[in-house]
Design a protein around this motif. Structure first.
Motif, PDB file in Angstrom:
ATOM      1  N   ASP A 122       0.810  -1.221   0.000  1.00 18.72           N
ATOM      2  CA  ASP A 122       0.000   0.000   0.000  1.00 18.72           C
ATOM      3  C   ASP A 122       0.840   1.266   0.000  1.00 18.72           C
ATOM      4  OD1 ASP A 122      -2.491  -1.411   0.207  1.00 18.72           O
ATOM      5  OD2 ASP A 122      -2.048  -1.764   2.327  1.00 18.72           O
ATOM      6  N   SER A 123       2.020   1.214   0.598  1.00 15.19           N
ATOM      7  CA  SER A 123       2.864   2.396   0.725  1.00 15.19           C
ATOM      8  C   SER A 123       4.302   1.955   0.939  1.00 15.19           C
ATOM      9  CB  SER A 123       2.389   3.273   1.893  1.00 15.19           C
ATOM     10  OG  SER A 123       2.411   2.548   3.116  1.00 15.19           O
ATOM     11  N   LEU A 124       5.196   2.916   0.841  1.00 21.41           N
ATOM     12  CA  LEU A 124       6.620   2.674   1.045  1.00 21.41           C
ATOM     13  C   LEU A 124       7.167   3.642   2.071  1.00 21.41           C
ATOM     14  CD1 LEU A 124       7.721   2.494  -2.715  1.00 21.41           C
ATOM     15  CD2 LEU A 124       7.092   0.572  -1.233  1.00 21.41           C
ATOM     16  N   MET A 125       8.279   3.270   2.684  1.00 20.77           N
ATOM     17  CA  MET A 125       9.062   4.200   3.489  1.00 20.77           C
ATOM     18  C   MET A 125      10.445   4.266   2.862  1.00 20.77           C
ATOM     19  SD  MET A 125       9.601   4.448   7.625  1.00 20.77           S
ATOM     20  CE  MET A 125      10.525   2.919   7.881  1.00 20.77           C
ATOM     21  N   LEU A 126      11.016   5.440   2.821  1.00 19.73           N
ATOM     22  CA  LEU A 126      12.313   5.628   2.173  1.00 19.73           C
ATOM     23  C   LEU A 126      13.319   6.186   3.164  1.00 19.73           C
ATOM     24  CD1 LEU A 126      14.137   5.747  -0.350  1.00 19.73           C
ATOM     25  CD2 LEU A 126      13.196   8.028  -0.787  1.00 19.73           C
TER      26      LEU A 126
END
Length: 324
Positions: A122-126
């Motif tokens: 659903d989403s990413l963290m960078l």
């Protein structure tokens, strides 16, 4: 069970849930810990049990491969297997999934981001690159390249204590201009002034607080949307957040003050709180061992006493979720 065995047993991923928007990121979103067996192998069964337990706590999202997941101690085959299990389990739930991009090469980070989006997260963290002190120009290019590569939300992790890389609120705004999928995980210490400055520049910014939620309530008060702590006592963060939402701010502050006594000590070193959280997960019957791959932080007898006191003090919240 080792990772090569589990690869052949993974069920096909479910259809992706409706596309997550940046404004859908809020609430309590813990970083999933990484269970290991006593011989140092990834404990896939404990990992699956942990993810299922966290979903049942009522948290809003789950993130894999954050610092609390010990991503820096995992090889690529292990990460692929864990990511597939994580997606398979979370896709059948109401929590949103988030997986962290930690590659230091921009080309690899972009490739990984595309793969994770295709996989159905659903989403990413960078986590911006920091090894060998890249220039701000290279950091900006790295972040913008990942933001441009996908259209799901990307939480830009700002952790200057861990990375040694400062990014001003002004630079953060410049980096994310024309990238509506950018959201933020702010965990400088303290984070409140930084968050206020960023919200002045970007009034609609979605900001989550990390750093074990030490400043959780302060961040909510200035416009933050939630917290991304470790995962061994997610229920306590849920309770604090719900009290705050309900307008019971004195009760929320009282509960957070009790928690702060412990987490302010444990967060003095990342490996310290990682070891503590694993010990708590073991004592709660959620994972099998407290093993941390070396180098690790050795817990003292006083630490074990603190953990026992902590579990007793918060039993009124935690016991209802623990394994029989």
């Amino acid at each position: 069970m080792n990772t090569s065995q589990t690869d052949t047993l993974l069920a096909p991923c479910s259809a992706q849930k409706s596309r997550l928007k940046p404004t859908d990121i809020f609430g309590v979103n813990p970083i999933v810990a990484m269970p290991f067996a006593d011989n140092g192998a990834v404990d896939i069964e404990s990992f699956k049990q942990l993810v299922k337990h966290l979903i049942q706590t009522g948290c809003h999202g789950l993130t894999l491969f954050g610092i609390a997941s010990e991503f820096y101690k995992l090889n690529q085959d292990e990460k692929r297997t864990l990511a597939r299990w994580f997606q398979a389990i979370t896709s059948e739930s109401q929590v949103f999934s988030c997986v962290s991009i930690t590659e230091h090469a921009t080309e690899l980070a972009v490739q990984q981001a595309k793969e994770y989006q295709q996989q159905g997260f659903d989403s990413l963290m960078l986590l911006p690159p920091f090894f060998l002190n890249p220039s701000n120009e290279h950091i900006i290019y790295h972040i913008q390249s990942v933001l441009s590569a996908v259209d799901i939300p990307v939480l830009i992790q700002y952790a200057p204590t861990e990375t040694g890389i400062p990014i001003t609120p002004q630079d953060m705004k410049a980096i994310t201009d024309n990238h509506p999928n950018a959201v933020f995980k702010i965990e400088c210490n303290p984070p409140v002034e930084y968050a206020q400055q960023l919200l002045t520049l970007l009034p609609d910014a979605v900001i989550m607080n990390g750093y074990a939620g030490l400043y959780m309530l302060d961040m909510l008060e200035v416009g933050g949307k939630g917290v991304m702590p470790g995962c061994s006592f997610t229920e306590i963060y849920n309770a604090i957040y719900q009290l705050w939402l309900d307008g019971e701010k004195q009760q929320a502050q009282a509960l957070h003050t009790l928690l702060f006594r412990y987490i302010s000590k444990w967060m003095s070193h990342c490996e310290y709180i990682i070891a503590v959280e694993k010990e708590i997960l073991v004592r709660r019957g959620i994972i099998t061992t407290n093993y941390c791959r070396k180098p690790a932080y050795p817990l003292s007898e006083l630490d074990h006493q603190d953990i026992e006191t902590f579990l007793n003090e918060f039993a009124f919240i935690l016991d209802q979720y623990d394994e029989e």
